[in-house]
Design a protein around this motif. Structure first.
Motif, mmCIF file in Angstrom:
data_model
loop_
_atom_site.group_PDB
_atom_site.id
_atom_site.type_symbol
_atom_site.label_atom_id
_atom_site.label_comp_id
_atom_site.label_asym_id
_atom_site.label_seq_id
_atom_site.Cartn_x
_atom_site.Cartn_y
_atom_site.Cartn_z
ATOM 1 N N GLY A 78 41.708 11.211 19.189
ATOM 2 C CA GLY A 78 41.516 10.484 20.451
ATOM 3 C C GLY A 78 42.715 10.675 21.353
ATOM 4 N N THR A 79 43.091 11.925 21.542
ATOM 5 C CA THR A 79 44.341 12.254 22.250
ATOM 6 C C THR A 79 44.309 11.894 23.732
ATOM 7 O OG1 THR A 79 46.016 13.997 22.422
ATOM 8 C CG2 THR A 79 43.750 14.676 22.845
ATOM 9 N N PHE A 83 48.322 11.959 24.406
ATOM 10 C CA PHE A 83 49.293 11.003 23.851
ATOM 11 C C PHE A 83 48.866 10.473 22.497
ATOM 12 C CE2 PHE A 83 49.630 10.368 28.584
ATOM 13 C CZ PHE A 83 50.761 11.152 28.720
ATOM 14 N N ASP A 101 39.477 15.147 20.713
ATOM 15 C CA ASP A 101 38.905 14.063 21.525
ATOM 16 C C ASP A 101 37.416 14.327 21.703
ATOM 17 O OD1 ASP A 101 40.479 11.817 23.445
ATOM 18 O OD2 ASP A 101 38.371 12.193 23.933
ATOM 19 N N SER A 102 36.665 13.232 21.839
ATOM 20 C CA SER A 102 35.222 13.365 22.030
ATOM 21 C C SER A 102 34.866 13.580 23.501
ATOM 22 C CB SER A 102 34.514 12.114 21.494
ATOM 23 O OG SER A 102 35.073 10.967 22.102
ATOM 24 N N THR A 103 35.849 13.469 24.403
ATOM 25 C CA THR A 103 35.576 13.657 25.838
ATOM 26 C C THR A 103 36.083 15.026 26.283
ATOM 27 O OG1 THR A 103 35.899 11.286 26.126
ATOM 28 C CG2 THR A 103 35.864 12.596 28.127
ATOM 29 N N LYS A 106 38.501 15.588 29.422
ATOM 30 C CA LYS A 106 39.916 15.229 29.222
ATOM 31 C C LYS A 106 40.626 16.370 28.486
ATOM 32 C CE LYS A 106 39.561 10.206 28.986
ATOM 33 N NZ LYS A 106 39.890 8.997 28.247
ATOM 34 N N ARG A 128 33.769 14.295 17.802
ATOM 35 C CA ARG A 128 34.073 12.934 17.367
ATOM 36 C C ARG A 128 34.847 13.042 16.053
ATOM 37 N NH1 ARG A 128 32.059 8.875 20.146
ATOM 38 N NH2 ARG A 128 32.744 7.444 18.516
ATOM 39 N N ALA A 129 35.789 12.146 15.856
ATOM 40 C CA ALA A 129 36.618 12.186 14.649
ATOM 41 C C ALA A 129 35.755 12.109 13.390
ATOM 42 C CB ALA A 129 37.602 11.018 14.669
ATOM 43 N N GLU A 130 34.738 11.238 13.427
ATOM 44 C CA GLU A 130 33.933 11.015 12.218
ATOM 45 C C GLU A 130 33.064 12.229 11.881
ATOM 46 O OE1 GLU A 130 34.130 9.478 15.033
ATOM 47 O OE2 GLU A 130 32.447 8.160 15.470
ATOM 48 N N ARG A 148 46.686 6.651 19.111
ATOM 49 C CA ARG A 148 47.147 5.534 19.931
ATOM 50 C C ARG A 148 45.992 5.085 20.817
ATOM 51 N NH1 ARG A 148 51.624 5.594 24.837
ATOM 52 N NH2 ARG A 148 49.816 6.336 26.002
ATOM 53 N N ALA A 149 45.757 3.787 20.840
ATOM 54 C CA ALA A 149 44.774 3.166 21.749
ATOM 55 C C ALA A 149 43.364 3.733 21.577
ATOM 56 C CB ALA A 149 45.237 3.309 23.196
HETATM 57 N N1 SAM Z 1 45.533 8.374 22.825
HETATM 58 C C1 SAM Z 1 45.502 8.367 24.273
HETATM 59 C C2 SAM Z 1 46.531 7.440 24.843
HETATM 60 O O1 SAM Z 1 47.162 6.691 24.083
HETATM 61 O O2 SAM Z 1 46.736 7.441 26.072
HETATM 62 C C3 SAM Z 1 44.088 8.069 24.805
HETATM 63 C C4 SAM Z 1 43.622 6.679 24.596
HETATM 64 S S1 SAM Z 1 42.018 6.424 25.310
HETATM 65 C C5 SAM Z 1 42.020 4.710 25.581
HETATM 66 C C6 SAM Z 1 40.964 6.643 23.891
HETATM 67 C C7 SAM Z 1 40.544 8.090 23.682
HETATM 68 O O3 SAM Z 1 39.935 8.196 22.402
HETATM 69 C C8 SAM Z 1 39.522 8.572 24.702
HETATM 70 O O4 SAM Z 1 39.968 9.787 25.256
HETATM 71 C C9 SAM Z 1 38.241 8.752 23.895
HETATM 72 O O5 SAM Z 1 37.454 9.826 24.366
HETATM 73 C C10 SAM Z 1 38.781 9.005 22.495
HETATM 74 N N2 SAM Z 1 37.905 8.592 21.385
HETATM 75 C C11 SAM Z 1 37.380 7.357 21.167
HETATM 76 N N3 SAM Z 1 36.653 7.348 20.027
HETATM 77 C C12 SAM Z 1 36.724 8.618 19.509
HETATM 78 C C13 SAM Z 1 36.168 9.235 18.347
HETATM 79 N N4 SAM Z 1 35.421 8.565 17.496
HETATM 80 N N5 SAM Z 1 36.459 10.539 18.126
HETATM 81 C C14 SAM Z 1 37.229 11.248 19.007
HETATM 82 N N6 SAM Z 1 37.769 10.714 20.122
HETATM 83 C C15 SAM Z 1 37.520 9.407 20.374
#
Ligand code: SAM
Length: 237
Positions: A78-79, A83, A101-103, A106, A128-130, A148-149
């Motif tokens: 979820g980079t 970050f 990342d799943s998006t 980004k 997706r991570a899973e 993070r987050a």
């Molecule tokens: N890690 C970064 C930061 O701290 O600024 C991004 C945080 S952002 C709030 C959450 C990110 O996690 C999003 O870009 C979203 O697409 C990604 N994300 C959420 N669930 C995910 C999953 N299951 N697998 C991959 N990416 C995921």
């Protein structure tokens, strides 16, 4: 003052050593982050002090509490805008970093930023991570995972520990909720073979509370994990 001048002013009090090359690259990162953010929503923190402290310093501090070695493989789950993964790739050019990342949009922005910084120890995975955690090319291939987050700790453990080799660690970047989240993650730790190894708490300049939780992977994960997204959301461990 530029973003990196602000960062320089703070960094020594945290006992981190960095070279000029890193600052040059982070300057490019800061300006491209702002540029890309006009096209897509990458991050809500865009003021210079925020980028320096809440993004760059916060991410660099991960390295202080880890023992990254030459050749280590790190996956950032979820980079988002990179970050902590892309900051770590700049700071640790001898490590190989996967930014997942799943998006897709980004990741495209982050790929452009990395290429403009001349960073080439990174790989980009749009999944997706899973789903990625089930694939042999990613499962148990990493010395470290970071996040993070992205989600609460018990959910994150199911996302991240499948990537980590036994003996490796998941480094979870958390805020003031860290201790409560650890309490809520006891079952997940037991089921997924994780052990809380260290909790490093500190404050950023300005006072925001942070914690880096080091979860050591002590045994292999049963093959049924990670479960599919709907199950994880409906019944977190
Ligand atoms: N890690 C970064 C930061 O701290 O600024 C991004 C945080 S952002 C709030 C959450 C990110 O996690 C999003 O870009 C979203 O697409 C990604 N994300 C959420 N669930 C995910 C999953 N299951 N697998 C991959 N990416 C995921």
């Amino acid at each position: 003052m530029s973003v990196t001048e602000i960062l320089k002013n703070h960094i020594t009090e945290y006992g981190i050593e960095v070279d000029e090359e890193l600052f040059k690259k982070l300057d490019i990162y800061a300006s491209l982050l702002k540029e890309w953010n006009e096209k897509i929503n990458l991050t809500a923190i865009l003021d210079d002090e925020g980028i320096a402290v809440k993004h760059f310093l916060d991410c660099l501090l991960v390295g202080k509490y880890a023992d990254f070695k030459k050749g280590d493989k790190i996956i950032d789950v979820g980079t988002g805008a990179g970050f902590p993964g892309l900051v770590l790739a700049v700071a640790y050019p001898d490590c190989r970093i996967t930014l997942l990342d799943s998006t897709g949009k980004k990741l495209k922005a982050v790929e452009d930023i990395a290429s403009n910084m001349g960073v080439n120890n990174v790989q980009f995975v749009h999944m997706r991570a899973e789903d990625a955690g089930k694939k042999p090319e990613f499962r148990e291939k990493y010395n470290y995972a970071t996040a993070r987050a992205v989600a609460e700790l018990r959910v994150l453990l199911e996302y991240t520990l499948p990537f980590v080799k036994v003996g490796g660690s998941f480094l979870s970047l958390k805020g003031a909720s860290a201790i409560d989240e650890i309490d809520g993650a006891k079952d997940a730790l037991k089921t997924l073979g994780g052990k809380i190894n260290e909790i490093n708490e500190f404050s950023l300049p300005g006072g925001d509370k942070r914690a880096i939780i080091n979860v050591k992977k002590i045994s292999q994960i049963p093959p049924k994990y990670p479960r599919v997204s709907a199950q994880i959301a409906k019944k977190p461990l």
